[in-house]
Write a protein that holds these residues in place. Sequence first.
Motif, PDB file in Angstrom:
ATOM      1  N   LEU A 127    -141.575  82.429 142.745  1.00 56.07           N
ATOM      2  CA  LEU A 127    -140.809  83.318 141.326  1.00 56.07           C
ATOM      3  C   LEU A 127    -141.709  83.879 140.331  1.00 56.07           C
ATOM      4  CD1 LEU A 127    -137.465  83.547 140.445  1.00 56.07           C
ATOM      5  CD2 LEU A 127    -137.828  81.854 138.888  1.00 56.07           C
ATOM      6  N   VAL A 128    -142.306  82.845 139.306  1.00 58.39           N
ATOM      7  CA  VAL A 128    -143.053  83.396 138.326  1.00 58.39           C
ATOM      8  C   VAL A 128    -144.045  84.283 138.893  1.00 58.39           C
ATOM      9  CG1 VAL A 128    -144.623  83.001 136.881  1.00 58.39           C
ATOM     10  CG2 VAL A 128    -143.153  82.027 136.909  1.00 58.39           C
ATOM     11  N   LEU A 129    -144.860  84.219 140.008  1.00 54.73           N
ATOM     12  CA  LEU A 129    -145.769  85.366 140.988  1.00 54.73           C
ATOM     13  C   LEU A 129    -145.271  86.730 141.276  1.00 54.73           C
ATOM     14  CD1 LEU A 129    -148.630  86.144 141.566  1.00 54.73           C
ATOM     15  CD2 LEU A 129    -147.367  85.244 143.701  1.00 54.73           C
ATOM     16  N   ILE A 130    -143.750  86.694 141.593  1.00 55.25           N
ATOM     17  CA  ILE A 130    -143.183  87.579 141.976  1.00 55.25           C
ATOM     18  C   ILE A 130    -142.619  88.087 141.207  1.00 55.25           C
ATOM     19  CG2 ILE A 130    -140.760  88.310 142.714  1.00 55.25           C
ATOM     20  CD1 ILE A 130    -141.891  86.132 144.800  1.00 55.25           C
ATOM     21  N   LEU A 131    -142.118  87.708 139.862  1.00 49.59           N
ATOM     22  CA  LEU A 131    -141.682  88.512 138.260  1.00 49.59           C
ATOM     23  C   LEU A 131    -142.949  88.946 137.606  1.00 49.59           C
ATOM     24  CD1 LEU A 131    -138.989  85.765 136.729  1.00 49.59           C
ATOM     25  CD2 LEU A 131    -138.573  87.857 137.628  1.00 49.59           C
ATOM     26  N   LEU A 132    -144.004  88.561 138.044  1.00 56.62           N
ATOM     27  CA  LEU A 132    -144.800  89.452 137.334  1.00 56.62           C
ATOM     28  C   LEU A 132    -145.023  90.567 138.086  1.00 56.62           C
ATOM     29  CD1 LEU A 132    -147.549  86.089 136.004  1.00 56.62           C
ATOM     30  CD2 LEU A 132    -146.055  87.618 135.224  1.00 56.62           C
ATOM     31  N   LEU A 174    -145.582  95.985 139.146  1.00 56.58           N
ATOM     32  CA  LEU A 174    -145.380  97.198 139.496  1.00 56.58           C
ATOM     33  C   LEU A 174    -144.333  98.958 138.399  1.00 56.58           C
ATOM     34  CD1 LEU A 174    -145.031  96.351 143.013  1.00 56.58           C
ATOM     35  CD2 LEU A 174    -147.104  97.373 142.378  1.00 56.58           C
ATOM     36  N   TYR A 175    -143.679  97.528 137.987  1.00 57.88           N
ATOM     37  CA  TYR A 175    -142.518  98.823 137.336  1.00 57.88           C
ATOM     38  C   TYR A 175    -143.043  99.721 136.471  1.00 57.88           C
ATOM     39  CZ  TYR A 175    -138.499 100.469 135.225  1.00 57.88           C
ATOM     40  OH  TYR A 175    -138.055 101.352 133.578  1.00 57.88           O
ATOM     41  N   GLN A 176    -143.915  99.208 135.590  1.00 58.23           N
ATOM     42  CA  GLN A 176    -144.714  99.786 134.516  1.00 58.23           C
ATOM     43  C   GLN A 176    -145.685 100.824 135.029  1.00 58.23           C
ATOM     44  OE1 GLN A 176    -147.292  96.093 132.449  1.00 58.23           O
ATOM     45  NE2 GLN A 176    -145.629  95.400 130.835  1.00 58.23           N
ATOM     46  N   ARG A 177    -146.882 100.871 136.788  1.00 58.27           N
ATOM     47  CA  ARG A 177    -147.628 101.749 136.620  1.00 58.27           C
ATOM     48  C   ARG A 177    -146.126 102.981 137.258  1.00 58.27           C
ATOM     49  NH1 ARG A 177    -152.575  99.248 140.513  1.00 58.27           N
ATOM     50  NH2 ARG A 177    -153.063  98.220 138.675  1.00 58.27           N
ATOM     51  N   MET A 178    -145.698 102.389 137.522  1.00 58.26           N
ATOM     52  CA  MET A 178    -144.380 103.950 138.612  1.00 58.26           C
ATOM     53  C   MET A 178    -143.668 104.336 137.119  1.00 58.26           C
ATOM     54  SD  MET A 178    -142.347 101.713 141.468  1.00 58.26           S
ATOM     55  CE  MET A 178    -141.388 102.586 141.841  1.00 58.26           C
ATOM     56  N   VAL A 179    -143.719 103.692 136.016  1.00 56.71           N
ATOM     57  CA  VAL A 179    -142.833 104.111 135.186  1.00 56.71           C
ATOM     58  C   VAL A 179    -144.554 105.094 134.595  1.00 56.71           C
ATOM     59  CG1 VAL A 179    -142.133 103.636 132.493  1.00 56.71           C
ATOM     60  CG2 VAL A 179    -140.839 102.566 134.416  1.00 56.71           C
ATOM     61  N   SER A 180    -145.079 104.764 133.656  1.00 57.92           N
ATOM     62  CA  SER A 180    -146.030 105.425 132.847  1.00 57.92           C
ATOM     63  C   SER A 180    -146.886 106.246 133.969  1.00 57.92           C
ATOM     64  CB  SER A 180    -146.919 104.313 132.521  1.00 57.92           C
ATOM     65  OG  SER A 180    -147.772 103.469 133.783  1.00 57.92           O
TER      66      SER A 180
END
Length: 112
Positions: free
Chosen positions: A96-101, A106-112
């Motif tokens: 769970l922690v690995l998936i959340l990280l 990935l979200y940070q890379r997509m947004v920036s």
Amino acid sequence: MKLIRDFAVILACLLAGKAVAAVLPFAFPASIIGLLLLFTLLSTQLVRLDWVHDGGQLILRHMALLFIPVAAGLLGYVDVLSQGLGFILVAALSGLVLILLLVGRLYQRMVS
């Protein structure tokens, strides 16, 4: 009549997945192959979404009932599960922690 068509398309994908899994030289779940086949057919629009929508909704609505036999079968292995409970919890929480990280990164890379 529409539900029969919906279930027929879903069942045909499952049976095709079983046929593919039978000829593979390694073990792979036939249901996953069937789902990938259905996804491919829906993505390429060879099968329209309204051909499987109502049947899929019916299956999803009653999915909890489908897990009752599995849960009853697990009761036969309570002693084995209790011995490995620590490992199961560590694996589940670390996953769970690995998936959340990973999803956060990935979200940070997509947004920036």
